[in-house]
Design a protein around this motif. Sequence first.
Motif, short mmCIF file in Angstrom:
data_model
loop_
_atom_site.label_atom_id
_atom_site.label_comp_id
_atom_site.label_asym_id
_atom_site.label_seq_id
_atom_site.Cartn_x
_atom_site.Cartn_y
_atom_site.Cartn_z
N ILE A 184 -0.14 8.58 1.68
CA ILE A 184 1.22 7.97 2.57
C ILE A 184 2.12 9.05 2.66
N THR B 286 6.70 5.95 4.94
CA THR B 286 6.74 4.56 5.15
C THR B 286 7.90 4.53 5.99
N ARG B 287 8.05 3.89 7.10
CA ARG B 287 9.17 3.65 7.77
C ARG B 287 9.38 2.26 8.12
N LEU C 149 2.94 4.33 7.27
CA LEU C 149 3.12 3.04 7.22
C LEU C 149 4.29 2.43 8.16
N VAL D 31 8.18 -4.82 3.39
CA VAL D 31 8.14 -3.68 2.32
C VAL D 31 7.97 -4.17 0.74
N LEU E 263 4.97 3.17 -3.34
CA LEU E 263 5.66 3.89 -2.58
C LEU E 263 6.76 4.47 -3.24
N VAL F 215 11.04 5.15 1.29
CA VAL F 215 11.18 4.46 2.31
C VAL F 215 12.19 5.16 3.73
#
Length: 165
Positions: A3, A6-7, A81, A89, A99, A102
Amino acid sequence: MDIRLTRIDDRLIHGQVATAWSKATGIERILVVSDEAAHDELRKFLLKQATPPSIKSHVITKQKLIDIDQSGLFDGTKIMLLFASPQDVLEVVLAGVHLKSVNIGGMRFSEGKKMVTNFISLDNEDVQAFVKLANLGIELEVRQVPADRKTDLMQLIKKEKLLHE
């Protein structure tokens, strides 16, 4: 899964994501994680159309992401993601998706939300989800595009006095 980003961005795939972020992260695949979008054929089609030609994209449910993560299907694949909300999330993290960070890109203003930047508006549910993510050791950084300076979302939340302790 490797990953790379992640947004959270309620627009999901759009110009900034498709160009700047995919280049900066070197991703091969975008997973849009949204129960609503996954069940809307037109929206799925439009999101896939917004993806750069060299990148594969999928619009999946939160449960599908959890299943993919546990199955190892995309092990080694460089992935971005995309989520529409911090609650989504938090749900996948609590289900075991690991994760580290973010990126918060855009959460539009609506009734009951307070603007913390000119592109991020939060209500109490958003704040509570972000607090839980931060307490799990996940970095919460605000940037619209990769060239922007990282800003710590929790500092913005504290500055705006959105924490109800």
